[in-house]
Motif scaffolding. Structure first.
Motif, PDB file in Angstrom:
ATOM      1  N   TYR A  31      -3.758   5.299   3.428  1.00 42.93           N
ATOM      2  CA  TYR A  31      -3.186   4.553   2.304  1.00 42.93           C
ATOM      3  C   TYR A  31      -4.229   3.712   1.570  1.00 42.93           C
ATOM      4  N   VAL A  32      -5.477   3.778   2.018  1.00 45.78           N
ATOM      5  CA  VAL A  32      -6.494   2.876   1.492  1.00 45.78           C
ATOM      6  C   VAL A  32      -7.476   3.659   0.627  1.00 45.78           C
ATOM      7  N   ALA A  69       0.826  -1.212   0.000  1.00 42.77           N
ATOM      8  CA  ALA A  69       0.000   0.000   0.000  1.00 42.77           C
ATOM      9  C   ALA A  69       0.859   1.261   0.000  1.00 42.77           C
ATOM     10  N   THR A  93      -4.913   1.686  -3.458  1.00 43.44           N
ATOM     11  CA  THR A  93      -4.969   0.431  -2.724  1.00 43.44           C
ATOM     12  C   THR A  93      -6.425   0.030  -2.504  1.00 43.44           C
TER      13      THR A  93
END
Lengths: 269, 259, 269, 259
Positions: C217-218, C184, C190
């Motif tokens: 990060y998602v 990620a 991600t």
């Protein structure tokens, strides 16, 4: 009488490179005071991961330090680090000024068993200009000129820190403070003090395992309740800012430092 | 009852919020309540305007900590381009945007030694909007040339550089950085400041309009947001600062800005 | 009707570099099947972190893959990966053979925003000999000749994986499987499927936070119960070895693969 | 009642335990029950002898996983010198200790394609005692020269190399690696094997005594330990293998080694 802290302290020998954590990241103050009380270690090379606080100032004040590699040393809200500042000004210690990610990069190189890590930034700074051990090269993967700094691997002889808990097998719970793991991966010997020792296996439960430094990297563990005091320990207690300010005021002079240490010694040691 | 006018501190906070407009992720140093307040105000304003959410990372805070990979993650995250704005102080700041966090005199055995450079020599290269923030604006801070470059304001051609100085905000005024020149241009004087005083207090030359603008105070809505929701959020991380702020704003010995 | 899996799948476009996890590390099979059913993506460059399994074999069988960068592809106990092996033998896909730590090093370089990572080993192997993108240089910090391999940064366009849980804010619990975080960090986008979405804040409790990939990060999360099936998900369910063997037998031929996919499609999609 | 004599498999396990003597940390691949059993036996023997504890990491296992930093940690740990021994298989193994895990024929569009090199090209350089373990010992596996070098047996002078081949253990015998030669020397033939058969089944030349020794069977204590405690430990991770092993050892259609 020798106790667990003495057993840990005995691993630290004169001339060693000792990695120490950031002031909010689990500073082993009880162990530090014990090292000072024992008085048998000099010529330490401290590596602050990536900055230092009271621990560094005290070890310098006690005359045990020759070199400090760091991105900063201060007492945070309590102000500058008096013994550190005095020692730098007078040239009594060698200072290797760095920047936080460069110290992380050096430890990472040791973790990865490579001789260096490249890092961006730094070019044109006087930090870089004063570090003969850091090399600049042109990125060999770039077509044009692309200078980049190489940070050599940092291999501490010893890493020391304080953490919330360990189990009987020596697994240590560090939670999100993964720079403590990075220190341990890079170091030959890792000494940990903890608030409590639990009877469960920290590795057996995936929830605790996720925040655990495996015993594989831990040389020895000792119990030290409030072992970070007067620094704080995340999730356990806040910094004792009154005590930090008391130290900051006292340690403005060498004599004041000596008086402070003599006076507070018995409380901890 | 009308709100009391904005204090000097509130002017700083509001100016920071303006400088952060359009950012998605702001990182703030541990002991930086004014930048934190500015970021929280920017977040509240973005939310009110239906703009994308602003994320605020406060270093060393447990509550405002979006990181789970240790103290290296801030730097990795900045390198990855995931942090849009950051604040840097400086014991000395010069007209080329160079920052000195090391000390005064000849290195290394300096006359005055400060803590050290922290992450400046990396973050200054990687974060697009670095806001230099220092309330003290005197000729000992704003110098012609720093004694030690912790982090340079600009870099030679060919040097990898994604970030750098964006603005310089002090107790006297706001400057924007022109990296092509390179140098600062006075954007506005805070209420009560004169251009003459500014020249006197500044060791470096800077561009300016013939009659520089005055830093704009917040409108009523913004001020209400700051004194309400933002102050409450701020109190969770900086209780002492928020308490002092409340006292200052609501009346006991008010150091009000004369507008 | 479009659902959450479709919303995730829509991020994956033809020609992208897609990072996929190891077969015991949270393989997003439900999302993979959806990508295949949608049928609108080709020319993928798969990056196996660091090896691949059923997911990779299926995407190749479906004709969606041009390049595979990997340290291995197999179905584990169920044997070789039939569509992968066939595609390599016939030259239908380009294979970039690597070794596990080299893939980790490439992702780490992206995480650290540096152009390359040095790595030990590899010299004298035909892996190295066949990777024109990997450079050998002499370690500039060594006095004598000390050749070392540089792995260029790997920047996936998309990273996909399946995890036990996420919260409403998009924080994802990955436990000890930190290579998922590494994917990620390195990727631009991600996409995560999870067994369950919890109503608590995974970052609020230090115990869960220690194993959490932050929402930062998602890009997007979708619920997919048993979303790794027939692979297993640690702490949740074991691999379905009967199903894996059934696939391995069927996919020996292209026709057998097509029949298998047609037959099992409705179960999942 | 006397224990039944050691089976062929038990001979392999006992030989592995001998090869691991003195190590502190052994890593074993995921689907490697025989190496795992050997390591568990070595651990039990060390404990019995009062020697330092042997740590066993079984990759992919949750129970025998000492790692918490993702799949990169095995390699970091090996690089740091914290792993003393490891096992490598090989679709082809040659007399120079080169290992091929990629396939047969001309790369890349090979006649036969195997899964891939995994971590071999790194671990072979970093772990001091790499034990090449492959039960099948035929001339298609033990070749003169591998078709593809996944990991080379030796390196040129000046190449950083802390590890490499230590021994080659097959269903026919045990070889030790001499990195100065470089090449293998036959240490012992397993019970029932002849030197002539060995030459026939091996595509590469190797050193040997005129009359090679026979691989020694375990003594009674070791065998008891293996069939008791070790088999129980093994069953926790490899239940099917342990069950088959138990059947084989305790009598139904015993494939016993004739000693």
């Amino acid at each position: 009488m020798q106790d667990d802290l003495d057993r840990l302290a005995a691993h630290v020998k004169s001339g060693m490179r000792v990695a120490v954590p950031v002031d909010y990241g689990g500073v082993p103050m009880a162990l530090t005071r014990r090292l000072i009380t024992r008085g048998d270690v000099t010529d330490l090379h401290l590596i602050c991961v990536p900055t230092g606080g009271l621990q560094v100032d005290m070890l310098i004040g006690a005359g045990m330090v020759t070199t400090v590699e760091t991105s900063a040393v201060s007492l945070g809200e309590a102000g500058g680090a008096p013994r550190f500042n005095d020692a730098v000004r007078s040239g009594r210690i060698r200072i290797l000024d760095a920047t936080c990610p460069a110290i992380h990069a050096g430890l990472l190189a040791a973790q990865k068993a490579v001789p260096f890590m490249p890092i961006r930034g730094l070019l044109g700074s006087d930090i870089q200009a004063n570090r003969a051990d850091w090399q600049v090269m042109d990125n060999p993967l770039s077509e044009g000129a692309d200078p980049i700094v190489l940070i050599p691997a940092i291999h501490p002889d010893v890493a020391v820190f304080h953490a919330p808990m360990a189990d009987r097998a020596g697994n240590v719970w560090i939670g999100r403070r993964r720079e403590l793991a990075a220190m341990a991966y890079a170091a030959r010997t890792t000494l940990v003090t903890v608030e409590r020792i639990v009877e469960t296996d920290l590795m057996a439960d995936e929830l605790t395992a996720a925040g655990t430094l495996p015993a594989l990297y831990v040389t020895d563990v000792a119990l030290a309740e409030r072992g970070a005091w007067p620094h704080g320990l995340w999730g356990n207690y806040d910094p004792d800012s009154t005590e930090l300010r008391r130290y900051a005021a006292a340690a403005k002079t060498a004599a004041g430092f000596a008086a402070y240490m003599a006076e507070t010694e018995s409380e901890i040691a | 009852m009308k709100n009391p006018p904005a204090t000097a501190r509130e002017i700083l906070i509001v100016t920071i919020a303006r400088l952060l407009h359009g950012t998605r992720h702001v990182a703030v140093g541990a002991a930086s309540p004014i930048p934190a307040a500015g970021a929280m105000l920017a977040r509240a304003l973005a939310e009110t305007a239906g703009e994308p959410r602003l994320r605020i990372s406060i270093l060393g805070s447990v509550k405002h900590n979006f990181f789970t990979n240790g103290s290296t993650e801030l730097f990795d995250c900045a390198g990855q381009g995931r942090i849009d704005a950051f604040f840097l102080g400086g014991g000395q700041i010069d007209g080329a945007g160079n920052v000195n966090l090391i000390g005064v005199g000849a290195y290394p055995e300096m006359k005055v030694r400060w803590p050290g450079s922290f992450g400046s020599a990396y973050l200054y290269f990687t974060i697009p909007r670095v806001i230099l923030f220092r309330e003290e604006h005197t000729s000992r801070v704003m110098v012609e040339k720093v004694d030690f470059i912790s982090a340079p304001g600009t870099s030679a051609e060919g040097v990898y550089r994604k970030g750098g100085p964006y603005a310089l905000l002090t107790g006297r005024g706001l400057f924007m950085f022109d990296k092509d020149k390179p140098g600062f241009r006075l954007e506005s004087l805070h209420p009560g400041q004169t251009l003459e005083q500014m020249h006197e207090a500044t060791g470096f030359a800077f561009d300016h309009a013939e009659k520089p603008a005055e830093t704009a105070p917040p409108d009523e809505t913004t001020l209400a947001l700051l004194r309400g929701r933002v102050l409450e959020e701020l109190g969770e991380t900086y209780p002492d600062f928020a308490a002092g702020f409340r006292t200052e704003t609501l009346g006991v010995e008010p150091k009000e800005v004369t507008t």
